[in-house]
Design an enzyme around this catalytic site. Structure first.
Site, PDB file in Angstrom:
ATOM      1  N   TYR A 154       0.839  -1.210   0.000  1.00  0.00           N
ATOM      2  CA  TYR A 154       0.000   0.000   0.000  1.00  0.00           C
ATOM      3  C   TYR A 154       0.870   1.254   0.000  1.00  0.00           C
ATOM      4  O   TYR A 154       0.614   2.206  -0.755  1.00  0.00           O
ATOM      5  CB  TYR A 154      -0.906  -0.042   1.231  1.00  0.00           C
ATOM      6  CG  TYR A 154      -1.837   1.130   1.390  1.00  0.00           C
ATOM      7  CD1 TYR A 154      -2.913   1.317   0.536  1.00  0.00           C
ATOM      8  CD2 TYR A 154      -1.651   2.039   2.428  1.00  0.00           C
ATOM      9  CE1 TYR A 154      -3.787   2.392   0.709  1.00  0.00           C
ATOM     10  CE2 TYR A 154      -2.513   3.109   2.609  1.00  0.00           C
ATOM     11  CZ  TYR A 154      -3.581   3.282   1.741  1.00  0.00           C
ATOM     12  OH  TYR A 154      -4.430   4.345   1.912  1.00  0.00           O
ATOM     13  N   LYS A 158       0.985   4.145  -2.922  1.00  0.00           N
ATOM     14  CA  LYS A 158       0.653   5.538  -2.637  1.00  0.00           C
ATOM     15  C   LYS A 158       1.841   6.470  -2.880  1.00  0.00           C
ATOM     16  O   LYS A 158       1.657   7.607  -3.332  1.00  0.00           O
ATOM     17  CB  LYS A 158       0.147   5.668  -1.203  1.00  0.00           C
ATOM     18  CG  LYS A 158      -1.211   5.017  -0.970  1.00  0.00           C
ATOM     19  CD  LYS A 158      -2.280   5.594  -1.890  1.00  0.00           C
ATOM     20  CE  LYS A 158      -3.669   5.144  -1.512  1.00  0.00           C
ATOM     21  NZ  LYS A 158      -4.705   5.683  -2.433  1.00  0.00           N
TER      22      LYS A 158
END
Length: 298
Positions: A154, A158
């Site tokens: 993640y 991002k």
């Protein structure tokens, strides 16, 4: 504030996406509500229409080939144009490095990073074809800025989104397309999986007000607290704002810095391992950067 504009929001069936869709419609925008869950997407569309707004659903999984083009095509088919994209769709598969499976890693990267790339590309092509500029608003995360335990995939996705934002800002400036990343901090279905936040999510779902310290000091509130920033960035009032990473949550607004050298030193004829070892302590004193999202919310 968005009268006459058409806004595409991915992952808009719940959470931040849903709150933003409702806020954008209230501000006058026609909204394309994308989600993988058909019932959730249609529920948001129905709520917007019942309030007198305009909205259509596009049910597809972001990150799959053709999904981005279908979403942009739906905007053009239903409303004749596209003015802004909020690339928000996401998924979590939290796991520490040594336990992370390839399929989980690929799903997170495909949805967040590849999905944002494909949606950004499809929107940019539409902006260039119709003229008049546009707005790309990309969802980043504190994990992508600072790292977070168990969120390697993640965080990588991002961080990559912010990197694309900076490049796209340069590439699309001539077409008067603004590109910004937002760093939202809100209690949602995704943050409910974080143990330190789970009690606050439960309290919010019971209808209890969030502690003032959580909203102000930590900048964590509800999904509805995120929506105003997206509405602003999609509006003409933000035509001069581009290339920025902007945080919002609870009562707090923040502007994140870009990576930059904070200290330099020279060693004639280049550095050796021995020279680095001898110099490192004094060179790095007071300058070593912290990592990790703060998770002490008491």
């Amino acid at each position: 504030m968005l009268s006459g504009k058409v806004l595409l929001i991915t992952g808009a069936g719940q959470g931040i996406g849903r709150a933003t869709a409702l806020a954008a419609a209230q501000a006058g925008a026609a909204v394309v509500v994308n989600d993988i869950d058909a019932d959730a997407a249609q529920s948001v569309v129905d709520e917007i229409r019942q309030s007198g707004g305009r909205a259509v659903a596009e049910v597809t999984a972001i990150g799959v080939n053709g999904a981005a083009e279908a979403c942009v095509g739906r905007a053009v088919e239903a409303f004749g144009r596209l003015d802004a994209l909020f690339s928000n769709a996401g998924v979590l598969r939290d796991s520490v490095l040594w336990k992370t499976e390839d399929d989980a890693f690929d799903l997170v990267l495909s949805t967040h990073l590849r999905g944002t790339f494909q949606c950004g590309r499809a929107a940019a092509r539409q902006f260039k074809a119709q003229g008049g500029g546009g707005s790309l608003i990309l969802a980043a995360s504190p994990a992508g800025q600072l790292g977070n335990f168990g969120q390697g995939a993640y965080a990588a996705a991002k961080a990559g989104i912010v990197g694309m934002m900076r490049s796209w800002t340069l590439e699309l400036a001539r077409d008067r397309v603004t590109v910004n990343a937002i760093v939202p901090t809100a209690l949602t279905r995704m943050t409910a999986t974080i143990p330190a936040l789970a009690p606050h999510v439960a309290a919010m779902e019971r209808g209890e007000p969030l502690p003032a310290q959580l909203r102000a000091r930590h900048g964590i509130g509800t999904a509805a607290d995120i929506a105003p920033l997206v509405v602003f960035l999609a509006s003409d009032a933000a035509r001069g704002v581009s290339g920025q990473c902007i945080g919002i949550g609870g009562d707090r607004l923040s502007l994140w810095s870009h990576p930059a050298e904070i200290r330099t030193d020279l060693h004639a004829q280049g550095w050796t391992p021995e020279a680095l070892a001898a110099q490192w302590e004094s060179f790095s004193d007071g300058a070593v950067q912290r990592v990790g999202v703060p998770l002490d919310f008491d």
